[in-house]
Design a protein around this motif. Structure first.
Motif, mmCIF file in Angstrom:
data_model
loop_
_atom_site.group_PDB
_atom_site.id
_atom_site.type_symbol
_atom_site.label_atom_id
_atom_site.label_comp_id
_atom_site.label_asym_id
_atom_site.label_seq_id
_atom_site.Cartn_x
_atom_site.Cartn_y
_atom_site.Cartn_z
ATOM 1 N N UNK A 132 36.281 21.719 39.381
ATOM 2 C CA UNK A 132 34.912 22.016 39.790
ATOM 3 C C UNK A 132 33.983 20.917 39.303
ATOM 4 N N UNK A 133 33.047 20.528 40.153
ATOM 5 C CA UNK A 133 32.123 19.468 39.769
ATOM 6 C C UNK A 133 30.812 19.984 39.215
ATOM 7 N N UNK B 135 26.187 31.973 38.103
ATOM 8 C CA UNK B 135 24.927 31.841 37.385
ATOM 9 C C UNK B 135 25.103 31.183 36.016
ATOM 10 N N UNK B 136 26.237 30.539 35.800
ATOM 11 C CA UNK B 136 26.494 30.020 34.460
ATOM 12 C C UNK B 136 25.575 28.843 34.151
ATOM 13 N N UNK B 137 25.310 28.679 32.873
ATOM 14 C CA UNK B 137 24.432 27.592 32.479
ATOM 15 C C UNK B 137 25.183 26.526 31.702
ATOM 16 N N UNK C 165 23.035 20.954 24.200
ATOM 17 C CA UNK C 165 22.542 22.084 24.989
ATOM 18 C C UNK C 165 21.451 21.600 25.931
ATOM 19 N N UNK D 9 30.631 28.517 29.078
ATOM 20 C CA UNK D 9 30.526 29.884 29.610
ATOM 21 C C UNK D 9 31.448 30.044 30.806
ATOM 22 N N UNK D 10 31.386 29.063 31.659
ATOM 23 C CA UNK D 10 32.154 29.170 32.887
ATOM 24 C C UNK D 10 33.657 29.174 32.600
ATOM 25 N N UNK D 11 34.060 28.243 31.775
ATOM 26 C CA UNK D 11 35.498 28.148 31.527
ATOM 27 C C UNK D 11 36.000 29.336 30.722
ATOM 28 N N UNK D 12 35.115 29.884 29.929
ATOM 29 C CA UNK D 12 35.500 31.105 29.226
ATOM 30 C C UNK D 12 35.784 32.230 30.208
ATOM 31 N N UNK D 13 35.007 32.220 31.261
ATOM 32 C CA UNK D 13 35.176 33.312 32.216
ATOM 33 C C UNK D 13 36.503 33.199 32.953
ATOM 34 N N UNK D 14 37.088 32.027 32.899
ATOM 35 C CA UNK D 14 38.359 31.830 33.601
ATOM 36 C C UNK D 14 39.565 32.011 32.709
ATOM 37 N N UNK E 255 29.279 24.776 30.793
ATOM 38 C CA UNK E 255 30.698 24.740 31.124
ATOM 39 C C UNK E 255 31.477 25.711 30.269
#
Lengths: 1039, 525
Positions: free
Chosen positions: A984-985, A990-992, A536, A996-1001, A994
């Motif tokens: 994505x690099x 506003x994600x902190x 983290x 979180x981000x990939x979950x959103x997809x 990966x």
């Protein structure tokens, strides 16, 4: 202001003046405290320009000084302030000693006392002030007191206590007074002075009480004393007028003389004296010579404003008894009394510096606007958090027309509608009429009934409404505590596990399983994710650090790999026919239990066979498992396991057989109608030739009956197990006998032929097999009774055996090919699958082989012939399961035919190794041979060898390859650059992380995967506006 | 938890929901630790939205009114004993019409159905091609091409199809008019079409896998397989990865992005003869000349089941509901649920006597299997093969002309780029897991490629070409003629002549043989 300016002007004169200045500077705060007075003075000074600047400066200077040691200077000051106008006193050259000499106490000697017998002292009116009385001379004090009291009687009787309170009015009054018309100038000079003095005093009080510490009180007292003294002087002047003036001047002159003795420069004093003369003009003390007084007042105002004691009340007091001024009096009273007396003083305060004032203004404005803006916060926040905003906001929803509204508006327009309406009217079904009818019906009821019914309805409605309200309220409660309590309550009421078990054990079991599964899932999903502290932290900070990035990537990959592994394992479980299949079966279903048991057995055996396969594969290669003793041990283990499994199965089958026999009879009878056992053997064909051979050899009906019964028993089991049964060579030989015996003897048969049987187990890939496999085959062939061929095969096998273990499967196949060709042909024919080819070839096949075929073979021929006759009818299904008996031979044939010289597996392995080797990260030696080094004998090795280290991303370690554990797979580890353009690099705002981000997809938004409503909701823009609608500014609900 | 369970029991939809949830996000686990309120709120809202979406999707299952079913044997009946003739007597008339056999002379037929299962395309090896709406029995076109036809395939809809002929691939429209000849595709043996990418993929005797975009006409990619002749190809419907079966028993997986196979599996010990991938892209069935029929799990690349075929299977097909059709010799056998459990007997059997089966295809949205064989085309009923409920926006068996046109436009607009074809379906938008150095390096390279340093052109300045008068002339506007310019031109001409004269000597003098050695050029008239 004033002190600052005064400084340089007097600096040269040194002495006390300098010290005063210093003090003044030091005590600036105090000066500020007195600024009210000073300001007033300044204002007055600016108003009257005829006075010299210098004097003004010095005045202000002196006035603002308040040190203890400067009692004299302050005294001087007071003299000025008290309009004595002896300006010579403010000269700074005065020494301390001189100052002391002119101390009022001393100056006011007995002579003076006599002179000023009638003089009234200001400030002594405060009888309650002991210090004053103390400090004044004893005899005089009494006088003063009495006089004071007189004064009180005279003036303050009408003013009451106002004199003390009206500090605020005084300054104003002076200026006003100056402009006042003649008639108002009626105040008694005495009173004016008195008021003024009081004012100054009270003002002092006010100041100190307001701002200063208690320390200052001493000062204050001193000052007060001094003030009194000075006031005395001054008053003497004024009171005595011309009469006493000369003597007073004398006394003053004496004092100045004294001063002169010490002081060299007398120019200023002379000048001051001159002024004094001018100033000491007497005027009659009366309300009518205010003019004169005013001039003096104006004059003094230029010097010290706050000692100008005129006051509106002083003026007004004279008219107290006269009628006709009541309104004026009232107005004045209103002016002077009231809560904002003090404030009125402030109104005169000089404006603050602009910067400060602006700052204050801004602060105030900010506070105000903040208050105002904060009202909007909730609604703004609400709008910000809203998923969707449709402008114009709060637009009233279009009202859906109610049925009644529609009905009332309805007008039959089309023909059909008109027709319908007509019919309705004819039938008396008009709305109005119906209503009337209803009403009539109601009328018919007794009022009580109607009442009752209404009450009932009302109650119902009421209850419903209440309940609805309650539900709404409860649902709206946001309190976590409440929910917690509720939850606790629910849990308390819920059944415990034990209770549940008592009530419904099945349910309890289910619940427990569910819980356990949940737990397991939880555990599984938590691991190998970026949830560690380090990870983290890294994700937060170290994204640009290549090393940590690498590490995190690896972590993610590991997680992926594990997940993949889990999936793989899952599919394996599925393939092995997990319990899930049977989970829906009832536990008490005996059949189900049996099935499961058999399946388990099959699974065990599958495993065994697989293990053997693996062992064989290993044999081809090298390793511990390839060694003989290991194999033997494994074999032994397997035998044991098999024996146990067999035993168990036998038990099961015994039970089953009894059950089966009962149903067998009718089944058999129905079957008899059809031709023969060929039909009977439905899955038996699958089971293998063993089953068939039974029927083939024992054609007799009773035997076949038994056999079929047995077959049925077998049929009931699942495929894997059957396979096993069919596999055992011993089994097929035993089949000839009566069924019961066979079943019993199965185990012995198995054990007897166990070594061969084992090898058969793993015959899924026949070309992989070594001699062992061949042996198994021989055994089987022997069973079939192909004597001639078998001898051939025996020889062949012996030959193969001679070959070393190194002989690979392909070689074996090669050898077999020629020898088995005939066999395989026969076999094909036997199975009757390729009628086209085999039918023509059948007669041409070797007679010997034909003869050698046992009865079973003959039977098969029959079958095939029958099939030819009616191909639309029953036909033996082409079997595609590895039934080792029949399939093996044909496969051998196929293999032999297909790859005579192929060595695909080893080629593949080599390719894989090469790929892995080529793709692994490599350090490159950049040194050029021969460059910068010596050759020949004794040449040293070059020290600075340039090695280009492998960078991350340069390759993949062999052990970390995705295909590291898959022998038959090469997975490309090269980077897909084209696809990388779609990756994505950086973590998008506003994600902190990966995750979180990939979950959103992870869930698709398109309408291909969602319902229309969801799709629209998910793709709705945050803000929608209605075309052509005016969007009003936000209105707050608080308005 | 107990409550959940109860709720689950109460609401039957909840039981289906897991089918529609796309994994449970891990984001919610730590959501409460997130400091950023906006982010936290966003995540929570999104997760809720996902859940709702899944629930609604599950809930909408009640709109799927049709239910699929299989043959249910009673007692000792066996489904594989049921012949088509017997089955034909039991089914309704409309269904029994779907059971037919075409006797055609032009030898083994390869076939293809459109994605909605409505149209059939057959191509006989000896040049016979026919396209028709097989359910209505309307023939769209019939061609005799008079050359070898190796494979046929529909393009995005029934208006166009491609035929792999003797040398090239040709594209015809539904009336049979030849539209294109793809000369890049030489000696093609197998074709396939990726509907979402509009890519026609071919493989042939040359061993080149080619991707041709049929919407733009571009040849998107051309990969040399280095494995020689290949005639086994199938697409993974879930990922658009192409699977090729080779002579050495390997199966390779390809995407247009990579010139090397993404995965190479050693599946058989002999040449691969047939290959099929199931609808979800999780299982692959391969058949080889070694007589094996293997089923693979494409997630782990491990074999799941192994069967054998008495003769090597010539063709495989997996139906929408997971039935496996195997064509071997004159037989077609259908296996039910062959992946997860080891089956001992087939689900159905069919024998086409005296004619080897060439190509087996299940019909989408129909319980029908069509197969091309040596003597024509056959169609048999396989109960439970097709998906009973169709998505009219995806593939509509009953689509009208208007719908077809609209669909064409939509699918063109929603065309996916070929670069998106990867093994990982959810790759788009995900994190690039490559090391940062590599990414940076690539970026640099990309930038360099986009901004090439132009080599400065070398100026060849010939002497005497840059006199002041010439420069002056150059600078003048070309189309304006003034006296000065005219004079200048005249002067230059004059000078030029004079120079030449000086160089060449007198023109009037006759040329001598020795002039050739003078080094001066002299015009020879």
């Amino acid at each position: 202001m004033a002190p600052g300016r005064a400084g340089p002007g007097k600096g040269g004169r040194g002495g006390a003046g300098g010290s005063n200045n210093n003090n003044n500077n030091n005590r600036k705060p105090q000066a500020n405290n007195h600024s009210r007075k000073a300001r007033g003075a300044a204002a007055a000074a600016s108003a009257s320009a005829n006075k010299s600047n210098k004097s003004v400066k010095s005045l202000a200077n002196v006035y603002s000084v308040e040190d203890e040691d400067e009692s004299k200077s302050s005294r001087r000051r007071k003299q000025y302030l008290d309009e004595v106008d002896n300006y010579e006193y403010n000269v700074d050259e005065i020494e301390d000693e001189d100052d002391e000499e002119i101390d009022s106490d001393e100056a006011f000697d007995e002579e003076d006392e006599e002179k000023y017998e009638n003089f009234q002292f200001y400030g002594s009116k405060d009888a309650g002030k002991p210090k004053k009385s103390k400090k004044t001379d004893k005899g005089k004090g009494k006088k003063v007191d009495s006089e004071d009291e007189d004064m009180m009687d005279q003036s303050e009787s009408e003013e009451e206590e106002e004199s003390e309170e009206e500090e605020g009015a005084e300054y104003m009054d002076i200026s006003e007074m100056l402009d006042q018309p003649e008639e108002e100038e009626v105040a008694l000079p005495k009173k004016v002075k008195l008021a003024g003095f009081n004012d100054s005093e009270s003002e002092d009080d006010f100041k100190f009480g307001d701002d200063d510490d208690e320390e200052e009180e001493d000062d204050e007292e001193d000052e007060d004393d001094e003030e009194e003294d000075e006031a005395e002087d001054m008053d003497e002047d004024e009171e005595e007028g011309g009469k006493d003036l000369t003597s007073f001047i004398d006394s003053l002159e004496t004092s100045t003389k004294k001063r002169k003795q010490d002081d060299g420069s007398a120019s200023t004093t002379k000048k001051a004296r001159k002024n004094l003369r001018e100033r000491t003009e007497a005027y009659d003390e009366s309300e009518y010579n205010l003019q004169a007084h005013r001039s003096s007042a104006a004059h003094s105002a230029t010097g010290v404003s706050n000692k100008k004691k005129l006051d509106i009340l002083d003026l007004v007091s004279t008219i107290q008894n006269e009628a006709g001024f009541s309104s004026l009096k009232k107005g004045v009273q209103a002016l002077e009394s009231g809560p904002n007396k003090g404030k009125s003083v402030e109104t005169l305060a000089a404006p603050l510096p602009k910067i400060v004032q602006d700052r204050l203004n801004r602060q105030a404005a900010y506070d105000e606007s903040k208050k105002e803006v904060s009202k909007w916060l909730p609604i703004v926040q609400k709008n910000r958090q809203a998923d969707h905003l449709a402008f114009p906001l709060n637009a009233p929803a279009p009202v859906a027309p109610s049925n009644a509204a529609l009905a009332s508006k309805f007008d039959a327009s089309t023909e059909m509608e008109k027709e319908v309406e007509k019919v309705l009217i004819e039938g008396g079904m008009q709305e109005k009429k119906l209503m009337e009818f209803e009403e009539l019906a109601l009328n018919k009821m007794s009022t009580e009934e109607v009442e009752k019914r209404r009450a009932e309805l009302r109650q119902m409605r009421d209850l419903m409404f209440r309940d609805e309200l309650r539900a709404k309220r409860v649902s709206k409660i946001k309190s976590k505590l409440y929910r917690k309590i509720k939850k606790k309550e629910r849990e308390r009421n819920a059944l415990t596990e034990e209770e549940m078990r008592e009530l419904d054990p099945e349910q309890a079991h289910e619940e427990r399983l569910f819980a356990e599964q949940q737990r397991a899932q939880e555990r599984m999903t938590l691991k190998h994710k970026n949830t560690g502290k380090w990870a983290k932290d890294q994700l937060k900070h170290g994204n640009f650090d290549p090393e940590s990035r690498q590490a995190i990537t690896e972590q993610i990959e590991r997680g992926d790999r594990l997940r993949r592994k889990i999936q793989g394992v899952d599919s394996d479980e599925e393939q092995s026919g997990g319990e899930s299949e049977y989970s829906d079966l009832d536990d008490d279903d005996v059949e189900g239990i049996k099935n499961r048991a058999f399946d388990e057995l099959a699974a065990v055996e599958d495993q065994l066979s697989k293990a053997e396969d693996a062992a064989k594969e290993a044999k081809v290669g090298k390793g511990v498992f390839a060694m003989k003793f290991m194999q033997d041990a494994a074999k032994r283990n397997k035998l044991q396991a098999q024996a146990q499994a067999e035993e168990f199965r036998k038990e099961m089958m015994d039970e089953e057989e009894e059950a089966a026999k009962s149903s067998e009879d009718e089944w058999q009878s129905s079957k008899k109608g059809k031709k023969n056992k060929k039909n009977v053997a439905e899955p038996g064909t699958v089971i293998g030739a063993g089953g068939r051979m039974v029927f083939g050899s024992g054609v007799e009906v009773p035997e076949s009956k038994d056999a079929s019964g047995k077959a049925k028993a077998v049929k009931m089991n699942s495929g894997g197990q059957i396979q096993k049964v069919a596999l055992s060579g011993g089994h097929s030989t035993k089949v000839e006998g009566p069924v019961n015996v066979k079943v019993a003897g199965m185990k012995s048969g198995l054990s007897a032929t166990a070594p061969e049987g084992d090898s058969d187990d793993g015959s899924a890939n026949p070309w992989l097999k070594t001699e062992k496999h061949g042996q198994g085959k021989i055994a089987r062939k022997n069973d079939k009774g192909m004597t001639k061929d078998s001898s051939k095969v025996d020889k062949l096998q012996a030959k193969i055996k001679k070959q070393k273990a190194e002989a690979e499967s392909d070689d074996e196949v090669q050898i077999d090919t020629s020898s088995f060709l005939t066999l395989s042909k026969d076999n094909q024919k036997e199975r009757g699958l390729h009628k086209d080819e085999s039918a023509s070839k059948a007669p041409s096949t070797k007679a010997s082989s034909q003869q050698a075929k046992n009865v079973k073979g003959g039977a098969k021929e029959e079958v095939s012939v029958a099939n030819d006759d009616d191909d639309s009818g029953d036909e033996a299904e082409p079997v595609m399961v590895h039934a080792k008996t029949t399939a093996a031979l044909s496969q051998r044939d196929l293999v032999a035919r297909a790859f005579a010289n192929d060595n695909v597996v080893s080629e593949f392995e080599r390719e894989k190794m090469e790929t892995a080797e080529a793709e692994k990260p490599k350090d490159i030696d950049m040194t050029l041979p021969g460059w910068g080094s010596w050759g020949g004998k004794g040449a040293k090795k070059k020290k600075n060898v340039v090695v280009k280290k492998a960078q991350p991303g340069d390759g993949v370690e062999i052990s970390k390859r995705k295909d590291a554990k898959l022998a038959h797979v090469i997975i490309n580890e090269k980077r897909d650059k084209k696809a990388a353009a779609y990756a994505v690099n950086k973590i998008p705002h506003p994600f902190t992380s990966w995750a979180q981000y990939e979950d959103s997809l992870r869930a698709p938004v398109g309408k291909e995967w969602n319902t229309n409503a969801t799709f629209q909701q998910m793709t709705l823009p945050r803000i929608t506006t209605k075309l052509g609608k005016i969007i009003d500014p936000l209105t707050a609900p608080f308005k | 938890m107990a409550n959940d369970k109860k709720k689950e029991k109460k609401d039957p939809v909840l039981a289906i929901v897991p089918k529609y949830t796309r994994g449970d996000g891990t984001a919610l686990d730590n959501v409460n630790k997130i400091q950023n309120k906006k982010l936290k709120g966003g995540i929570k809202r999104r997760e809720k939205q996902f859940q709702e979406a899944a629930y609604k999707a599950a809930n909408s299952e009640l709109l799927l009114t049709e239910q699929g079913g299989f043959l249910e044997p009673e007692g000792i009946e066996k489904t594989y004993q049921l012949t088509q003739r017997a089955l034909g007597k039991e089914v309704d008339v409309a269904t029994s019409h779907k059971m037919f056999n075409l006797d055609l002379k032009f030898g083994p037929y390869s076939i293809d159905y459109t994605r909605n299962g409505r149209h059939l395309l057959i191509g006989g090896k000896k040049g016979h091609v026919a396209a028709f709406d097989w359910q209505a029995g309307n023939l769209a076109c019939e061609l005799q091409l008079r050359e070898t036809v190796r494979d046929v395939t529909w393009l995005h809809n029934e208006t166009m199809f491609a035929v792999a002929q003797k040398k090239y691939v040709y594209i015809y429209d539904k009336t049979g008019t030849e539209i294109h000849c793809l000369r890049n595709h030489i000696e093609v043996t197998k074709m396939d079409f990726l509907p979402y990418h509009f890519l026609l993929t071919t493989i042939g005797n040359t061993g080149y896998l080619k991707y041709q975009d049929t919407s733009t006409g571009q040849l998107v990619a051309e990969h040399r397989t280095k494995q020689g002749k290949c005639d086994v190809m199938s697409q993974n419907p879930a990922t658009a990865i192409m699977h090729l079966g080779h002579g050495n028993g390997t199966v390779t997986l390809w995407s247009p992005n990579m010139t090397t196979p993404l995965v190479k599996m050693q599946c058989h010990r002999g040449p691969v003869t047939a290959l099929a991938i199931d609808h979800a892209g999780t299982y692959m069935a391969t058949a080889g000349l070694d007589g094996q029929l293997k089923l693979w799990d494409l997630r782990s690349y491990k074999p799941v089941q192994e069967y054998y075929t008495p003769t090597p299977a010539a063709s495989l097909s997996i139906s929408q509901r997971g039935l496996l059709g195997v064509g071997f010799g004159p037989h077609v056998s259908i296996w039910k649920d062959p992946f997860r459990t080891k089956q001992t007997s087939p689900y159905m059997n069919h024998l086409q006597p005296g004619s080897a089966v060439q190509d087996v295809r299940f019909v989408p949205f129909e319980d029908v299997l069509g197969f091309g064989h040596r003597n024509g085309f056959g169609s048999i009923i396989v109960p439970g093969a097709g998906e009973p409920n169709f998505d009219a926006l995806e593939a509509n068996p009953f689509q009208t002309k208007k719908q077809r046109q609209e669909m064409e436009v939509h699918s063109l607009l929603e065309k996916i780029q070929p670069e998106m074809i990867t093994l990982d379906v959810g790759m788009v938008g995900k994190m690039d897991k490559a090391p940062i150095q590599l990414i940076n390096k690539e970026k640099k390279e990309a930038w360099a490629a986009a901004n090439p340093v132009e080599a400065k052109e070398l100026k060849f300045r010939a002497r005497g070409k840059n006199s002041s008068s010439r420069r002056h002339l150059r600078k003048q506007a070309k189309n304006v003629i003034d006296q000065k310019k005219v004079d200048l031109i005249e002067r230059i001409e004059k000078d030029k002549k004079e120079r030449a004269k000086r160089r060449m000597g007198n023109e009037d003098e006759p040329a001598t043989a020795l002039d050739r050695f003078s080094g001066k050029k002299r015009k020879m008239e």
